[in-house]
Design a protein around this motif. Structure first.
Motif, PDB file in Angstrom:
ATOM      1  N   PRO A 106      -6.856  -4.075  -6.605  1.00 34.46           N
ATOM      2  CA  PRO A 106      -5.949  -2.956  -6.875  1.00 34.46           C
ATOM      3  C   PRO A 106      -4.693  -3.371  -7.634  1.00 34.46           C
ATOM      4  O   PRO A 106      -4.092  -2.576  -8.344  1.00 34.46           O
ATOM      5  CB  PRO A 106      -5.609  -2.431  -5.476  1.00 34.46           C
ATOM      6  N   VAL A 138      -1.604   0.560 -10.178  1.00 33.93           N
ATOM      7  CA  VAL A 138      -2.410   0.331  -8.977  1.00 33.93           C
ATOM      8  C   VAL A 138      -3.766   0.980  -9.211  1.00 33.93           C
ATOM      9  O   VAL A 138      -3.847   2.139  -9.654  1.00 33.93           O
ATOM     10  CB  VAL A 138      -1.737   0.929  -7.733  1.00 33.93           C
ATOM     11  N   TYR A 156       4.753   5.209   4.979  1.00 33.62           N
ATOM     12  CA  TYR A 156       4.081   4.724   3.775  1.00 33.62           C
ATOM     13  C   TYR A 156       4.798   5.074   2.473  1.00 33.62           C
ATOM     14  O   TYR A 156       4.423   4.580   1.422  1.00 33.62           O
ATOM     15  CB  TYR A 156       2.674   5.329   3.688  1.00 33.62           C
ATOM     16  N   TYR A 159       1.860   7.687  -0.868  1.00 37.06           N
ATOM     17  CA  TYR A 159       0.636   6.923  -0.624  1.00 37.06           C
ATOM     18  C   TYR A 159      -0.601   7.724  -0.985  1.00 37.06           C
ATOM     19  O   TYR A 159      -0.572   8.954  -1.098  1.00 37.06           O
ATOM     20  CB  TYR A 159       0.568   6.428   0.821  1.00 37.06           C
ATOM     21  N   THR A 170      -9.700   3.329   1.800  1.00 36.09           N
ATOM     22  CA  THR A 170      -8.617   2.410   1.466  1.00 36.09           C
ATOM     23  C   THR A 170      -7.321   3.201   1.352  1.00 36.09           C
ATOM     24  O   THR A 170      -7.311   4.356   0.919  1.00 36.09           O
ATOM     25  CB  THR A 170      -8.880   1.647   0.152  1.00 36.09           C
ATOM     26  N   TYR A 172      -3.218   3.052   0.021  1.00 37.77           N
ATOM     27  CA  TYR A 172      -2.307   2.409  -0.929  1.00 37.77           C
ATOM     28  C   TYR A 172      -0.920   2.989  -0.683  1.00 37.77           C
ATOM     29  O   TYR A 172      -0.682   4.180  -0.944  1.00 37.77           O
ATOM     30  CB  TYR A 172      -2.748   2.680  -2.369  1.00 37.77           C
ATOM     31  N   LEU A 175       4.183   3.616  -2.970  1.00 32.28           N
ATOM     32  CA  LEU A 175       4.037   3.850  -4.402  1.00 32.28           C
ATOM     33  C   LEU A 175       5.268   4.579  -4.953  1.00 32.28           C
ATOM     34  O   LEU A 175       5.974   5.292  -4.232  1.00 32.28           O
ATOM     35  CB  LEU A 175       2.790   4.696  -4.664  1.00 32.28           C
ATOM     36  N   THR A 178       2.058   8.878  -7.788  1.00 31.98           N
ATOM     37  CA  THR A 178       0.601   8.978  -7.709  1.00 31.98           C
ATOM     38  C   THR A 178       0.080   9.595  -8.999  1.00 31.98           C
ATOM     39  O   THR A 178       0.714  10.479  -9.576  1.00 31.98           O
ATOM     40  CB  THR A 178       0.165   9.826  -6.506  1.00 31.98           C
ATOM     41  N   GLY A 195       3.048   1.284  -8.755  1.00 34.31           N
ATOM     42  CA  GLY A 195       3.652   0.582  -7.637  1.00 34.31           C
ATOM     43  C   GLY A 195       5.113   0.940  -7.452  1.00 34.31           C
ATOM     44  O   GLY A 195       5.795   1.353  -8.397  1.00 34.31           O
ATOM     45  N   LEU A 206       2.781  -3.481  -2.696  1.00 36.95           N
ATOM     46  CA  LEU A 206       1.697  -2.549  -2.374  1.00 36.95           C
ATOM     47  C   LEU A 206       1.218  -2.839  -0.969  1.00 36.95           C
ATOM     48  O   LEU A 206       0.816  -3.963  -0.658  1.00 36.95           O
ATOM     49  CB  LEU A 206       0.527  -2.698  -3.351  1.00 36.95           C
ATOM     50  N   HIS A 207       1.272  -1.833  -0.118  1.00 38.68           N
ATOM     51  CA  HIS A 207       0.661  -1.938   1.209  1.00 38.68           C
ATOM     52  C   HIS A 207      -0.772  -1.451   1.070  1.00 38.68           C
ATOM     53  O   HIS A 207      -1.020  -0.296   0.709  1.00 38.68           O
ATOM     54  CB  HIS A 207       1.430  -1.083   2.217  1.00 38.68           C
ATOM     55  N   PHE A 208      -1.740  -2.319   1.370  1.00 38.58           N
ATOM     56  CA  PHE A 208      -3.159  -2.024   1.133  1.00 38.58           C
ATOM     57  C   PHE A 208      -3.932  -2.158   2.430  1.00 38.58           C
ATOM     58  O   PHE A 208      -3.888  -3.197   3.099  1.00 38.58           O
ATOM     59  CB  PHE A 208      -3.714  -2.994   0.089  1.00 38.58           C
TER      60      PHE A 208
END
Length: 272
Positions: A106, A138, A156, A159, A170, A172, A175, A178, A195, A206-208
């Motif tokens: 990503p 991303v 988040y 996200y 998944t 993400y 951000l 989007t 990001g 990035l929190h994945f």
């Protein structure tokens, strides 16, 4: 001299023409006609064992399987606005083989924070943090449909949640923007966001997350983040091992705390 040359050329041409009928009479190999008639392209609807109606039935079967896949994966708990839409509404299988061979990284950044309990914050970290600059592209890790795009100020941030054809979801997070909408189909590697550093974040990253039926799985058990590839083409989800929430360790009482509680107990006894 010219007349002789023209005469010789005519003679050569006549000899070639006379040889052509003999060449045209070459016989095809024995059985050629019968073999050729068995080719599917040469058969009509009445003579073919693989009838046209069978072709139509096959296409219907394929379409039904596709619809069934769509119903099972992209409709179950689909409209939920939660990161975990399943809760206790679905049965978790003991084992499940998941094809992850399609994976696309990503983001190209390195891991800055791992999966698991964070003593500093006193909470579980259900994903992997990857370094990036604000505005970096991303991408979707696998092909699938966007289930959720939201903003969460104390979590988040901006996200995206994507549910994939392999059954995984998944997430993400953090951000800045989007680029996709709910119910939009995306292919692996397609840009889905930029990001950022939104929500509960200590810096751009990035929190994945990787989840199966709502259960958070350590992404490092699926992906080799250093080499931007998967550890193996098929990941085996094990109910007894994966997706179990990491519990915070129990704090041990200090000697000072223990002595203080002992003194209170003795004082209480004397009063009685």
């Amino acid at each position: 001299m010219k007349l002789i040359k023209i005469t010789s050329l005519i003679a050569v041409a006549l000899s070639v023409m006379s040889a052509t009928p003999a060449m045209a009479q070459r016989q095809l190999p024995a059985g050629h006609n019968s073999q050729h008639s068995k080719l599917l392209a040469s058969q009509d609807a009445s003579s073919s064992p693989f009838k046209i109606e069978n072709n139509s039935r096959l296409m219907r079967d394929i379409k039904e399987r596709e619809n069934m896949l769509d119903n099972e994966i992209f409709t179950t708990c689909w409209d939920s606005q939660a990161v975990d839409p399943y809760g206790n509404s679905v049965e978790i299988p003991e084992r499940k083989d998941i094809d992850v061979s399609e994976y696309v990284a990503p983001i190209q950044g390195i891991v800055t924070s791992n999966y698991g309990y964070r003593p500093r914050f006193g909470r579980n970290h259900k994903g992997i943090d990857l370094a990036l600059h604000v505005g970096d592209t991303v991408r979707a890790a696998f092909s699938g449909k966007v289930r959720l795009t939201r903003y969460e100020r104390k979590g988040y941030g901006h996200y995206v949640v994507i549910r994939h054809e392999n059954g995984l979801e998944t997430v993400y997070g953090h951000l800045s923007r989007t680029l996709v909408k709910p119910n939009q189909y995306v292919k692996a590697g397609e840009p889905i966001a930029l990001g950022g550093n939104t929500g509960r974040s200590t810096g751009p990253h990035l929190h994945f997350e990787t989840r199966y039926l709502g259960r958070a799985i350590n992404p490092s058990e699926i992906i080799d983040f250093e080499n931007k590839t998967v550890l193996r083409d098929v990941f085996t989800f094990n109910k007894a091992v994966h997706g179990v929430t990491t519990k915070a360790p129990k704090a041990k009482a200090s000697k000072r705390t223990y002595a203080s509680s002992k003194k209170k107990r003795s004082t209480s006894k004397r009063r009685k």
